[in-house]
Design a protein around this motif. Structure first.
Motif, short mmCIF file in Angstrom:
data_model
loop_
_atom_site.label_atom_id
_atom_site.label_comp_id
_atom_site.label_asym_id
_atom_site.label_seq_id
_atom_site.Cartn_x
_atom_site.Cartn_y
_atom_site.Cartn_z
N LYS A 66 2.69 12.86 8.81
CA LYS A 66 3.54 12.04 9.78
C LYS A 66 4.82 12.75 9.63
N GLU A 67 5.23 13.27 8.52
CA GLU A 67 6.66 13.76 8.35
C GLU A 67 6.66 15.09 8.96
N TYR A 68 5.44 15.84 9.04
CA TYR A 68 5.50 17.43 9.66
C TYR A 68 5.66 17.32 11.18
N LEU A 74 -2.39 -1.90 -0.63
CA LEU A 74 -3.12 -0.99 -1.24
C LEU A 74 -2.72 0.37 -0.64
N HIS A 75 -1.90 1.36 -1.41
CA HIS A 75 -1.69 2.62 -0.72
C HIS A 75 -3.06 3.59 -0.58
N ILE A 76 -4.09 3.35 -1.40
CA ILE A 76 -5.05 4.40 -1.67
C ILE A 76 -6.27 3.92 -0.80
N ALA A 136 -9.67 12.72 -0.01
CA ALA A 136 -9.48 11.28 0.17
C ALA A 136 -8.05 10.93 0.11
N ASP A 137 -7.54 10.16 1.19
CA ASP A 137 -6.19 9.91 1.18
C ASP A 137 -6.20 8.58 1.95
N GLY A 138 -5.16 7.51 1.29
CA GLY A 138 -4.91 6.27 2.10
C GLY A 138 -4.51 6.44 3.32
N MET A 139 -3.10 7.12 3.46
CA MET A 139 -2.70 7.64 4.74
C MET A 139 -2.38 9.08 4.81
N ASN A 140 -1.40 9.48 4.14
CA ASN A 140 -0.82 10.73 4.07
C ASN A 140 0.50 10.97 4.81
N LEU A 141 1.65 10.77 4.12
CA LEU A 141 2.84 10.68 4.87
C LEU A 141 3.19 11.90 5.30
N VAL A 142 2.88 13.00 4.74
CA VAL A 142 3.30 14.45 4.93
C VAL A 142 2.73 14.86 6.37
N PRO A 163 13.74 10.52 -4.65
CA PRO A 163 12.36 10.06 -4.98
C PRO A 163 11.33 11.07 -4.19
N SER A 164 10.21 11.09 -4.87
CA SER A 164 9.21 12.10 -4.04
C SER A 164 7.85 11.17 -3.79
N GLY A 165 7.77 9.89 -4.46
CA GLY A 165 6.44 9.35 -4.24
C GLY A 165 6.53 8.50 -2.75
N ASP A 195 2.24 18.59 -1.06
CA ASP A 195 1.45 17.29 -1.75
C ASP A 195 1.76 17.29 -3.28
N ARG A 196 1.97 15.98 -3.95
CA ARG A 196 1.70 15.93 -5.31
C ARG A 196 0.44 16.88 -5.77
N LEU A 197 0.81 17.46 -7.11
CA LEU A 197 -0.64 18.29 -7.48
C LEU A 197 -1.54 17.33 -8.05
N ALA A 218 9.39 20.11 -7.20
CA ALA A 218 9.77 19.35 -6.08
C ALA A 218 10.94 19.95 -5.46
N VAL A 219 11.03 19.97 -3.98
CA VAL A 219 12.20 20.60 -3.30
C VAL A 219 12.94 19.41 -2.93
N PRO A 220 14.27 19.36 -2.49
CA PRO A 220 14.90 18.47 -1.87
C PRO A 220 14.54 17.99 -0.49
C1 GDG Z 1 0.36 7.19 -1.79
C2 GDG Z 1 -1.06 7.64 -0.88
C3 GDG Z 1 -0.10 7.15 1.05
C4 GDG Z 1 6.14 15.31 -1.83
N1 GDG Z 1 6.63 16.78 -2.63
C5 GDG Z 1 7.87 16.51 -2.39
C6 GDG Z 1 8.38 15.28 -1.66
N2 GDG Z 1 7.20 14.66 -1.43
C7 GDG Z 1 7.05 13.44 -0.65
C8 GDG Z 1 6.33 13.73 0.84
C9 GDG Z 1 5.81 12.37 1.17
C10 GDG Z 1 5.28 11.67 -0.27
O1 GDG Z 1 6.07 12.63 -1.22
C11 GDG Z 1 4.03 11.92 -0.67
O2 GDG Z 1 3.44 11.15 0.41
P1 GDG Z 1 1.65 11.08 0.32
O3 GDG Z 1 1.51 10.06 1.60
O4 GDG Z 1 1.34 12.47 0.63
O5 GDG Z 1 1.24 10.72 -1.06
P2 GDG Z 1 1.06 9.82 -2.13
O6 GDG Z 1 2.16 9.98 -3.28
O7 GDG Z 1 -0.29 10.22 -2.79
O8 GDG Z 1 1.32 8.33 -1.87
C12 GDG Z 1 -0.92 7.86 0.15
C13 GDG Z 1 1.37 6.95 0.41
O9 GDG Z 1 1.01 6.10 -0.85
C14 GDG Z 1 2.22 5.73 1.31
O10 GDG Z 1 1.41 4.63 1.40
O11 GDG Z 1 0.17 7.70 2.40
O12 GDG Z 1 -2.15 7.90 0.73
O13 GDG Z 1 -2.07 8.26 -2.08
O14 GDG Z 1 7.03 11.63 1.61
O15 GDG Z 1 7.57 14.17 1.54
N3 GDG Z 1 9.47 14.94 -1.44
C15 GDG Z 1 10.57 15.76 -1.76
N4 GDG Z 1 10.19 17.22 -2.61
C16 GDG Z 1 9.24 17.46 -2.78
O16 GDG Z 1 8.94 18.37 -3.41
N5 GDG Z 1 11.69 15.55 -1.71
#
Ligand code: GDG
Length: 461
Positions: free
Chosen positions: A364-366, A152-154, A356-362, A17-19, A257-259, A334-336
């Motif tokens: 942290k992952e980076y 609330l994630h956002i 604007a972003d609630g947190m941004n997990l990318v 899953p990618s969310g 980032d999701r587009l 998406a890539v694995p």
């Molecule tokens: C909401 C809030 C908050 C992305 N592309 C691929 C992929 N991803 C993964 C990333 C990361 C996740 O998706 C995206 O996380 P974000 O935090 O950027 O964002 P949102 O989807 O907008 O989520 C946000 C989050 O909820 C959590 O509370 O941080 O602010 O908007 O994990 O790695 N994963 C894979 N392929 C991809 O191409 N496998």
């Protein structure tokens, strides 16, 4: 025994899953156990009258389905054409069609009735995100007094933007029916208080507790974490390192980032183009890899941003590319996850520049994916919730091409000692405040809020 019941719009269905929400909660529920209720992804003509058990997976899951009209009015409509743009400060993109709110309320009422069939006395219900605001109010009206929390994630909207909602009084009543509202950052907690202070009939106590419509609700900042240790291990196993970067451009900059229009992708591309204009000597030495999997492609605003990015990347590449160098590689799929972890580690710079972003997990992952001996540099927007925690990143205003270009130059020449120091400090934060810390913190605050209503539990991180 009292169980944890999680309710979210999306549920982990596929193996990868990618969310952000899905990634975070999958780890949490696997460790703790419990029931997860969410949309099973099915669009049907007649919805099933009860939740359907889903096979497989490491924890119990039950799904609800949606009709096409519900999907259009509740998900694409009110959730993603009203709430999402408004909560990200994009009131210019609001598309408030007449039946969206009605459908959103009706779907939430239907989901609440099915959840009511599952809920046992004492179960804690943890609701996620903006798709499901009315759930607590619906359950309270059916007589349920279980502890119910909302995360609330956002971002929480400014008081001014709150009043752009079709019915701000109703919104306030939805929220007041919870025991605890978890937000990503202190900035969001302040916005929450400001919004309620501007709602007729609501009282905000000095500790931030809000009384409205005969109920009391607490709010606190619970910045979501990641499984930092686990992600670091996956990244290290990929066998990619900075020395492999020449294969992908001498210095690799990565964006993931999701587009979505909240992620600041056109501004990022323009800033990178600006850098190449300013520093022709960087030609062939630096490249931007942007991974942007599709999301909500049925909506016009998302089709527009996709087109804009295709044009921009084409334009910048047309202007600067050489036979053996492509400045921007823009990948619209998406890539694995494992591959992603390896790419983060190979990249000299993580470029995370949402508007604007609630947190941004990318972000942290980076950081978690870096080789501690030779870490890359995180460039982070001040508008991401993560900027409150990752203060050792290079913090930028994503609207300023100059500032972003300058941060890239600074990152490219940052001495190893400084890179290690910044990385060590951020990694320390990520390991201490990981996803388990986040969910434990939220759930203990929920218990405290539900069982000791007189005690404020506003938490300052
Ligand atoms: C909401 C809030 C908050 C992305 N592309 C691929 C992929 N991803 C993964 C990333 C990361 C996740 O998706 C995206 O996380 P974000 O935090 O950027 O964002 P949102 O989807 O907008 O989520 C946000 C989050 O909820 C959590 O509370 O941080 O602010 O908007 O994990 O790695 N994963 C894979 N392929 C991809 O191409 N496998």
């Amino acid at each position: 025994m009292s169980r944890l019941v999680v309710l979210s719009n999306r549920m982990p269905l596929g193996p990868d899953p990618s969310g952000g929400l899905v990634v975070a909660l999958r780890d949490q529920l696997t460790a703790v156990g419990g029931l997860w209720i969410g949309h099973d992804g099915e669009i049907v003509e007649t919805p099933a009258p009860a939740l359907q058990p889903l096979d497989g997976g490491p924890f119990e899951r039950k799904g609800f389905d949606l009709t096409q009209a519900e999907h259009d009015g509740y998900y694409l409509g009110f959730a993603n054409s009203v709430l999402w743009p408004l909560f990200h400060g994009r009131t210019d993109l609001l598309d408030m069609q007449g039946d969206y709110l009605t459908t959103y309320r009706a779907v939430n009422r239907r989901i609440a009735r099915m959840v009511a069939e599952e809920l046992r006395p004492g179960d804690r219900l943890w609701v996620h995100d903006y798709h499901l605001f009315p759930i607590a109010m619906e359950l309270r009206s059916m007589g349920f007094d279980n502890p119910i929390g909302l995360f609330l994630h956002i971002p929480f909207p400014s008081a001014g933007d709150c009043h752009a909602l079709p019915d701000v009084g109703l919104f306030a009543r939805w929220l007041a029916a919870y025991d605890l509202i978890g937000l990503q950052s202190q900035r969001d907690v302040a916005a929450f208080r400001d919004c309620f202070a501007s709602v007729e009939g609501a009282r905000v106590a000095p500790d931030g507790t809000v009384a409205h419509g005969g109920r009391t609700v607490r709010a606190g900042a619970f910045p979501i974490g990641i499984d930092a240790a686990g992600f670091a291990a996956i990244a290290a196993q990929q066998g990619l390192d900075r020395t492999d970067a020449p294969a992908v451009g001498e210095h690799l900059i990565i964006g993931v980032d999701r587009l979505d229009y909240s992620k600041g992708l056109p501004q990022r591309f323009r800033a990178f183009g600006h850098l190449l204009d300013l520093r022709p000597d960087l030609a062939g030495k630096v490249s931007l890899l942007q991974i942007a999997p599709p999301t909500r492609g049925e909506l016009a605003a998302y089709q527009d941003i996709r087109e804009e990015l295709e044009q921009l990347s084409g334009h910048i590449n047309g202007q600067h590319a050489t036979i053996d160098w492509t400045p921007i590689r823009y990948i619209h799929r998406a890539v694995p996850r494992e591959r992603l972890a390896g790419l983060y580690r190979a990249a000299m710079i993580g470029l995370v520049t949402p508007l604007a972003d609630g947190m941004n997990l990318v972000a942290k992952e980076y950081v978690a994916a870096q080789n501690p001996e030779d870490p890359g540099v995180l460039i982070l927007s001040k508008f991401a919730g993560a900027a409150e925690q990752l203060t050792e990143a290079l913090i930028v205003n994503p609207h300023s091409p100059d500032e972003v270009a300058q941060a890239i130059v600074t990152a490219l020449s940052m001495p190893m000692g400084e890179r290690r120091k910044r990385h060590r400090a951020m990694m320390h934060t990520l390991l201490r405040h990981d996803v388990e810390w986040w969910s434990d913190g939220f759930l203990s605050a929920l218990d405290a809020a539900a069982h000791a209503p007189a005690k404020p539990v506003l938490r300052v991180v």
